[in-house]
Design a protein around this motif. Structure first.
Motif, PDB file in Angstrom:
ATOM      1  N   VAL A  26       1.370 -10.715  -0.660  1.00 48.32           N
ATOM      2  CA  VAL A  26       2.673 -10.524  -1.301  1.00 48.32           C
ATOM      3  C   VAL A  26       3.689 -11.309  -0.492  1.00 48.32           C
ATOM      4  CG1 VAL A  26       4.367  -8.828  -2.033  1.00 48.32           C
ATOM      5  CG2 VAL A  26       1.935  -8.219  -2.008  1.00 48.32           C
ATOM      6  N   ARG A  27       4.329 -12.289  -1.130  1.00 49.96           N
ATOM      7  CA  ARG A  27       5.229 -13.178  -0.399  1.00 49.96           C
ATOM      8  C   ARG A  27       6.705 -12.907  -0.645  1.00 49.96           C
ATOM      9  NH1 ARG A  27       2.524 -17.661   2.116  1.00 49.96           N
ATOM     10  NH2 ARG A  27       0.350 -17.510   1.588  1.00 49.96           N
ATOM     11  N   ASP A  28       7.033 -11.854  -1.393  1.00 51.75           N
ATOM     12  CA  ASP A  28       8.427 -11.475  -1.563  1.00 51.75           C
ATOM     13  C   ASP A  28       8.652 -10.144  -0.866  1.00 51.75           C
ATOM     14  OD1 ASP A  28       6.835 -10.097  -3.398  1.00 51.75           O
ATOM     15  OD2 ASP A  28       8.436  -9.906  -4.850  1.00 51.75           O
ATOM     16  N   ALA A  29       9.862  -9.919  -0.374  1.00 53.44           N
ATOM     17  CA  ALA A  29      10.160  -8.654   0.314  1.00 53.44           C
ATOM     18  C   ALA A  29      10.104  -7.534  -0.692  1.00 53.44           C
ATOM     19  CB  ALA A  29      11.539  -8.731   0.973  1.00 53.44           C
ATOM     20  N   GLU A  30       9.151  -6.634  -0.524  1.00 56.88           N
ATOM     21  CA  GLU A  30       8.912  -5.595  -1.530  1.00 56.88           C
ATOM     22  C   GLU A  30       9.570  -4.269  -1.203  1.00 56.88           C
ATOM     23  OE1 GLU A  30       4.766  -3.578  -0.477  1.00 56.88           O
ATOM     24  OE2 GLU A  30       4.553  -5.620  -1.193  1.00 56.88           O
ATOM     25  N   GLY A  31      10.150  -4.110  -0.102  1.00 60.01           N
ATOM     26  CA  GLY A  31      10.851  -2.848   0.179  1.00 60.01           C
ATOM     27  C   GLY A  31      10.197  -1.973   1.170  1.00 60.01           C
TER      28      GLY A  31
ATOM     29  N   ALA B  45      10.207  13.676   4.096  1.00 62.14           N
ATOM     30  CA  ALA B  45      11.284  14.550   4.562  1.00 62.14           C
ATOM     31  C   ALA B  45      12.616  13.807   4.624  1.00 62.14           C
ATOM     32  CB  ALA B  45      10.941  15.122   5.938  1.00 62.14           C
ATOM     33  N   ASP B  46      12.593  12.494   4.912  1.00 65.24           N
ATOM     34  CA  ASP B  46      13.853  11.760   5.084  1.00 65.24           C
ATOM     35  C   ASP B  46      14.519  11.381   3.766  1.00 65.24           C
ATOM     36  OD1 ASP B  46      11.857   9.901   4.475  1.00 65.24           O
ATOM     37  OD2 ASP B  46      12.532   8.427   5.947  1.00 65.24           O
ATOM     38  N   THR B  47      13.733  11.133   2.711  1.00 63.94           N
ATOM     39  CA  THR B  47      14.313  10.674   1.438  1.00 63.94           C
ATOM     40  C   THR B  47      14.037  11.610   0.267  1.00 63.94           C
ATOM     41  OG1 THR B  47      12.351   9.391   0.832  1.00 63.94           O
ATOM     42  CG2 THR B  47      14.059   8.248   2.149  1.00 63.94           C
ATOM     43  N   GLY B  48      13.064  12.501   0.420  1.00 66.68           N
ATOM     44  CA  GLY B  48      12.676  13.373  -0.690  1.00 66.68           C
ATOM     45  C   GLY B  48      11.818  12.675  -1.731  1.00 66.68           C
ATOM     46  N   GLU B  49      11.395  11.444  -1.455  1.00 69.41           N
ATOM     47  CA  GLU B  49      10.591  10.675  -2.407  1.00 69.41           C
ATOM     48  C   GLU B  49       9.103  10.991  -2.235  1.00 69.41           C
ATOM     49  OE1 GLU B  49      13.233   6.588  -2.532  1.00 69.41           O
ATOM     50  OE2 GLU B  49      11.790   6.839  -0.918  1.00 69.41           O
ATOM     51  N   TRP B  50       8.381  10.984  -3.368  1.00 73.73           N
ATOM     52  CA  TRP B  50       6.923  11.049  -3.343  1.00 73.73           C
ATOM     53  C   TRP B  50       6.402   9.648  -3.096  1.00 73.73           C
ATOM     54  CZ3 TRP B  50       4.011  15.273  -3.060  1.00 73.73           C
ATOM     55  CH2 TRP B  50       4.553  16.489  -3.479  1.00 73.73           C
ATOM     56  N   THR B  51       5.482   9.499  -2.129  1.00 67.57           N
ATOM     57  CA  THR B  51       4.913   8.197  -1.780  1.00 67.57           C
ATOM     58  C   THR B  51       3.479   8.384  -1.290  1.00 67.57           C
ATOM     59  OG1 THR B  51       5.490   8.204   0.581  1.00 67.57           O
ATOM     60  CG2 THR B  51       7.191   7.414  -0.969  1.00 67.57           C
ATOM     61  N   PRO B  52       2.722   7.287  -1.235  1.00 70.28           N
ATOM     62  CA  PRO B  52       1.461   7.362  -0.500  1.00 70.28           C
ATOM     63  C   PRO B  52       1.777   7.583   0.981  1.00 70.28           C
ATOM     64  CG  PRO B  52       1.601   5.340  -1.796  1.00 70.28           C
ATOM     65  CD  PRO B  52       2.945   5.978  -1.822  1.00 70.28           C
ATOM     66  N   VAL B  53       0.798   7.962   1.740  1.00 66.98           N
ATOM     67  CA  VAL B  53       0.974   8.084   3.185  1.00 66.98           C
ATOM     68  C   VAL B  53       1.246   6.686   3.750  1.00 66.98           C
ATOM     69  CG1 VAL B  53      -0.211   8.633   5.346  1.00 66.98           C
ATOM     70  CG2 VAL B  53      -0.512  10.117   3.346  1.00 66.98           C
TER      71      VAL B  53
ATOM     72  N   ILE C 121       7.996   7.856  -8.383  1.00 67.34           N
ATOM     73  CA  ILE C 121       7.670   7.158  -7.142  1.00 67.34           C
ATOM     74  C   ILE C 121       8.488   5.876  -7.101  1.00 67.34           C
ATOM     75  CG2 ILE C 121       5.822   5.996  -5.841  1.00 67.34           C
ATOM     76  CD1 ILE C 121       3.831   7.852  -7.239  1.00 67.34           C
ATOM     77  N   PRO C 122       9.091   5.539  -5.954  1.00 67.22           N
ATOM     78  CA  PRO C 122       9.842   4.279  -5.861  1.00 67.22           C
ATOM     79  C   PRO C 122       8.969   3.081  -6.250  1.00 67.22           C
ATOM     80  CG  PRO C 122      10.213   5.619  -3.910  1.00 67.22           C
ATOM     81  CD  PRO C 122       9.113   6.286  -4.688  1.00 67.22           C
ATOM     82  N   GLU C 123       9.565   2.117  -6.916  1.00 71.49           N
ATOM     83  CA  GLU C 123       8.834   0.962  -7.430  1.00 71.49           C
ATOM     84  C   GLU C 123       8.060   0.226  -6.342  1.00 71.49           C
ATOM     85  OE1 GLU C 123       7.107  -1.279 -10.200  1.00 71.49           O
ATOM     86  OE2 GLU C 123       8.474   0.359 -10.666  1.00 71.49           O
ATOM     87  N   ARG C 124       8.625   0.114  -5.140  1.00 70.52           N
ATOM     88  CA  ARG C 124       7.923  -0.607  -4.065  1.00 70.52           C
ATOM     89  C   ARG C 124       6.584   0.066  -3.734  1.00 70.52           C
ATOM     90  NH1 ARG C 124      12.026   2.251  -1.827  1.00 70.52           N
ATOM     91  NH2 ARG C 124      11.600   3.511   0.009  1.00 70.52           N
ATOM     92  N   TYR C 125       6.539   1.395  -3.854  1.00 72.11           N
ATOM     93  CA  TYR C 125       5.280   2.098  -3.607  1.00 72.11           C
ATOM     94  C   TYR C 125       4.364   2.061  -4.823  1.00 72.11           C
ATOM     95  CZ  TYR C 125       6.942   3.738   0.892  1.00 72.11           C
ATOM     96  OH  TYR C 125       7.383   3.795   2.190  1.00 72.11           O
ATOM     97  N   LEU C 126       4.933   2.078  -6.018  1.00 76.63           N
ATOM     98  CA  LEU C 126       4.103   1.922  -7.225  1.00 76.63           C
ATOM     99  C   LEU C 126       3.371   0.585  -7.196  1.00 76.63           C
ATOM    100  CD1 LEU C 126       6.284   3.382 -10.109  1.00 76.63           C
ATOM    101  CD2 LEU C 126       4.105   4.266  -9.250  1.00 76.63           C
ATOM    102  N   ASP C 127       4.065  -0.468  -6.734  1.00 73.10           N
ATOM    103  CA  ASP C 127       3.412  -1.773  -6.617  1.00 73.10           C
ATOM    104  C   ASP C 127       2.224  -1.707  -5.667  1.00 73.10           C
ATOM    105  OD1 ASP C 127       5.148  -3.029  -8.372  1.00 73.10           O
ATOM    106  OD2 ASP C 127       6.438  -3.845  -6.797  1.00 73.10           O
ATOM    107  N   ARG C 128       2.391  -1.030  -4.552  1.00 73.42           N
ATOM    108  CA  ARG C 128       1.288  -0.906  -3.594  1.00 73.42           C
ATOM    109  C   ARG C 128       0.133  -0.105  -4.190  1.00 73.42           C
ATOM    110  NH1 ARG C 128       4.954   0.393   1.794  1.00 73.42           N
ATOM    111  NH2 ARG C 128       6.418  -1.313   1.392  1.00 73.42           N
ATOM    112  N   ILE C 129       0.461   0.947  -4.931  1.00 74.90           N
ATOM    113  CA  ILE C 129      -0.579   1.747  -5.581  1.00 74.90           C
ATOM    114  C   ILE C 129      -1.345   0.901  -6.586  1.00 74.90           C
ATOM    115  CG2 ILE C 129      -0.975   3.655  -7.191  1.00 74.90           C
ATOM    116  CD1 ILE C 129       1.421   5.091  -5.738  1.00 74.90           C
ATOM    117  N   ARG C 130      -0.630   0.137  -7.413  1.00 71.51           N
ATOM    118  CA  ARG C 130      -1.295  -0.727  -8.414  1.00 71.51           C
ATOM    119  C   ARG C 130      -2.242  -1.709  -7.739  1.00 71.51           C
ATOM    120  NH1 ARG C 130       4.213  -1.348 -10.353  1.00 71.51           N
ATOM    121  NH2 ARG C 130       4.569   0.233 -11.938  1.00 71.51           N
ATOM    122  N   ARG C 131      -1.784  -2.309  -6.638  1.00 73.36           N
ATOM    123  CA  ARG C 131      -2.630  -3.279  -5.933  1.00 73.36           C
ATOM    124  C   ARG C 131      -3.876  -2.604  -5.372  1.00 73.36           C
ATOM    125  NH1 ARG C 131       2.864  -5.181  -3.642  1.00 73.36           N
ATOM    126  NH2 ARG C 131       3.426  -6.742  -5.194  1.00 73.36           N
TER     127      ARG C 131
END
Length: 167
Positions: A162-167, A48-56, A141-151
């Motif tokens: 993950v040792r870098d700030a991913e968003g 609701a806040d960004t309009g982005e599709w993401t995992p829960v 889907i924002p890249e930071r969430y795509l990375d989480r989905i891939r993992r």
């Protein structure tokens, strides 16, 4: 669900000072072939806040295990029951600054969950839509969430640090 009470109480004391929280991302997969679909489907919510599709995703409550929080958030936000299969990744997000000036970082625990039951529907005011999407036809889907989905979808049971700030 609005901002948890424990965060509001902390904010009363610390103002906009950066707050470190524990978060969880729930990548829910339905591997069944029910309802006429073929292949795995992924549960996504439209924020609701960004309009982005993401995992829960959500905040772990004080004293709560992050795996329990993942299962709870899936129920609260999408009205679906799912169980954790594995902890896929642990990472630290970048610092977020909210419109009111509050600043926060999260230690995120990304879990892969297996769908158990329920028909997806919007469960609270954090999202405007929810649904299943075939893995080969995901919405933007924002890249930071795509990375989480891939993992979460990666084979094996090892946890990725993950040792870098991913968003």
């Amino acid at each position: 669900m609005p901002t948890p009470d424990f965060i509001l109480q902390l904010r009363d004391r610390i103002g906009h000072t950066p707050l470190w929280l524990v978060g969880t991302t729930a990548v829910v997969v339905d591997p069944s072939t029910s309802s006429g679909h073929r292949g795995d489907r992924l549960l996504l919510v439209k924020r609701a806040d960004t309009g982005e599709w993401t995992p829960v995703a959500g905040i772990v409550e004080p004293g709560e295990h992050s795996a329990d929080a993942a299962e709870r958030e899936v129920w609260e936000e999408a009205r679906v029951r799912a169980v954790v299969e594995k902890l896929a990744a642990v990472g630290v997000t970048r610092e977020y600054e909210y419109p009111n000036g509050d600043r926060t970082r999260f230690t995120d625990h990304t879990y892969r969950l297996r769908y158990v039951s329920g028909e997806p529907s919007v469960g609270d005011d954090e999202s405007t839509d929810v649904g299943w999407f075939p893995l080969d036809a995901l919405p933007e889907i924002p890249e930071r969430y795509l990375d989480r989905i891939r993992r979460a979808l990666a084979p094996g049971t090892e946890t990725i640090l993950v040792r870098d700030a991913e968003g």
